[in-house]
Design an enzyme around this catalytic site. Structure first.
Site, PDB file in Angstrom:
ATOM      1  N   TYR A 214       0.853  -1.185   0.000  1.00  0.00           N
ATOM      2  CA  TYR A 214       0.000   0.000   0.000  1.00  0.00           C
ATOM      3  C   TYR A 214       0.887   1.233   0.000  1.00  0.00           C
ATOM      4  O   TYR A 214       2.104   1.151   0.166  1.00  0.00           O
ATOM      5  CB  TYR A 214      -0.987   0.012   1.173  1.00  0.00           C
ATOM      6  CG  TYR A 214      -0.426  -0.215   2.562  1.00  0.00           C
ATOM      7  CD1 TYR A 214       0.021   0.844   3.340  1.00  0.00           C
ATOM      8  CD2 TYR A 214      -0.405  -1.494   3.118  1.00  0.00           C
ATOM      9  CE1 TYR A 214       0.494   0.643   4.629  1.00  0.00           C
ATOM     10  CE2 TYR A 214       0.072  -1.705   4.398  1.00  0.00           C
ATOM     11  CZ  TYR A 214       0.520  -0.636   5.154  1.00  0.00           C
ATOM     12  OH  TYR A 214       0.991  -0.849   6.427  1.00  0.00           O
ATOM     13  N   ASP A 292      -0.367  -4.248  22.573  1.00  0.00           N
ATOM     14  CA  ASP A 292       0.390  -5.487  22.428  1.00  0.00           C
ATOM     15  C   ASP A 292       0.773  -6.106  23.762  1.00  0.00           C
ATOM     16  O   ASP A 292       1.019  -7.308  23.841  1.00  0.00           O
ATOM     17  CB  ASP A 292       1.660  -5.241  21.610  1.00  0.00           C
ATOM     18  CG  ASP A 292       1.382  -5.118  20.126  1.00  0.00           C
ATOM     19  OD1 ASP A 292       0.268  -5.462  19.693  1.00  0.00           O
ATOM     20  OD2 ASP A 292       2.285  -4.668  19.390  1.00  0.00           O
TER      21      ASP A 292
END
Length: 398
Positions: A214, A292
């Protein structure tokens, strides 16, 4: 004002600091790195994440430095044949209420740090590692690597996959190597010519491997994440360099868009992907994990950053005006745990979808995608409604 200590000055930690400021807290962010260097590469900010930045008044700034993709493509890695195209742009705003954005991690970190400095000058302390904590009924204490202690009303562990706060709370973890290694690179598009990736979030499927491409920075950069099944590299680090020859060998015979990105990259980095089972506990009294540190996930849904951003708002909303900090943190976990676990599970499952090896497996998996792409491309959007359509800001309003 009550005082929040935040271990970790990454995307999750800085977003949490801004959210907590917006909800009436003083904040101190303790980041072990000596500076916020240009680490990492691109990331995808889906509409569920952008809703938080809209609430913080940052969406315009992020849009100006990011890239708005035209859509989502699924292609075959070797031939480049497009299986499915689903539109984004205005369609994303109409369907999910906010835009879909690609952005360089460094640009996002810079924006968040700059905004924090404006709204809470001096709140970010670099070169400051938290190693453990202690607490009593009156507050919590963060113990730094230097031996210094800091006190506050709450401690947020936003210190990532190798979280010291999680280790202190729950003991060391034992992640399992997935057998996947991810390559990453960022390349200026002016080097790529006809092999420039399309202006979409594109997943390229292959036998035992896949890639994602992308654009970033208004389309000036192309981002590559390429994942391959191999067992000879088990370092879980964002900054370990690999060689061009190794990366090209992993993707021999693939579409020129992928191989050209590898050939033109100034640096190629790789990290081993480890899986961790969902935690049952994210909180301990006045201490909570997020991002995370709480729910590390594989990158196969591009939702790691988005989940941390959602966590940040939910934490701040539950702590807003609540003098019962442990109770607020328990409520935060109750609100977030099922959703984060579902995204962890979905990310794990996508590895199998992307890496079909047998002819039968490829036909069963990719055939329906191709058919849907011709008959009802909106099916691709509908499958993402539960992820992209969620609004943590609305969900946590009193």
């Amino acid at each position: 004002m009550p005082e929040a200590l935040i271990a970790g000055g990454g995307i999750g930690g800085l977003t949490a600091a801004l959210c907590l400021r917006a909800h009436g807290w003083d904040v101190t962010v303790l980041e072990k790195a000596p500076d916020l260097a240009e680490v990492g590469a691109g990331l995808q900010l889906s509409p569920n994440a952008m809703k938080v930045f809209e609430a913080l008044g940052l969406d315009g700034t992020l849009a100006a430095t990011g890239f708005t993709p035209d859509g989502i493509d699924i292609r075959m890695g070797e031939s480049g044949m497009r299986l499915l195209h689903a539109p984004l742009g205005k369609t994303a705003v109409d369907r999910w209420g906010s835009p879909y954005l690609h952005i360089h991690r460094a640009d996002l970190l810079h924006c968040l740090a700059q905004q924090l400095d404006s709204r809470a000058p001096g709140a970010l302390r670099l070169g400051t590692a938290v190693t453990r904590y202690g607490q009593d009924g009156a507050g919590v204490t963060a113990v730094l690597e230097t031996g210094e202690t800091l006190s506050g009303d709450v401690l947020i562990g936003a210190d990532g996959i190798h979280s010291a706060i999680r280790t202190c709370m729950l003991g060391p973890d034992k992640p399992a190597f997935t057998g996947n290694v991810a390559w990453r690179a960022v390349v200026p598009v002016d080097r790529l010519g006809a092999d420039t990736p399309p202006p979409v979030a594109c997943a390229w499927m292959g036998r035992g491997k896949h890639a994602v491409t992308y654009r970033l920075r208004g389309g000036a950069l192309a981002n590559l994440v390429a994942v391959v099944e191999r067992d000879d590299w088990t370092t879980e680090s964002w900054t370990e360099a690999g060689t061009r020859e190794e990366a090209l060998a992993d993707f021999t015979g693939w579409h020129p868009i992928i191989t050209r990105l590898i050939e033109e990259a100034d640096g190629l980095f790789r990290w081993a992907l480890f899986d961790r089972p969902p935690l049952t506990t994210w909180t301990d009294g006045r201490v909570a994990l997020m991002g995370d540190a709480a729910h590390p996930m594989l990158p196969f849904m591009a939702q790691g950053a988005a989940m941390a951003i959602e966590d940040a708002w939910a934490l701040a909303a539950h702590l807003s005006g609540d003098t019962d900090v442990p109770g607020a943190l328990t409520a935060y976990q109750a609100r977030r745990h099922a959703r984060a676990t579902a995204v962890q599970t979905g990310s794990r499952a996508n590895a199998k979808t992307f890496h079909q090896r047998t002819a039968l497996g490829r036909l069963k998996t990719y055939g329906p995608m191709w058919l849907a792409g011709r008959i009802a491309p909106s099916i691709g959007l509908a499958r993402q409604d539960w992820v992209y359509g969620y609004d943590v800001v609305a969900d946590t309003r009193p």
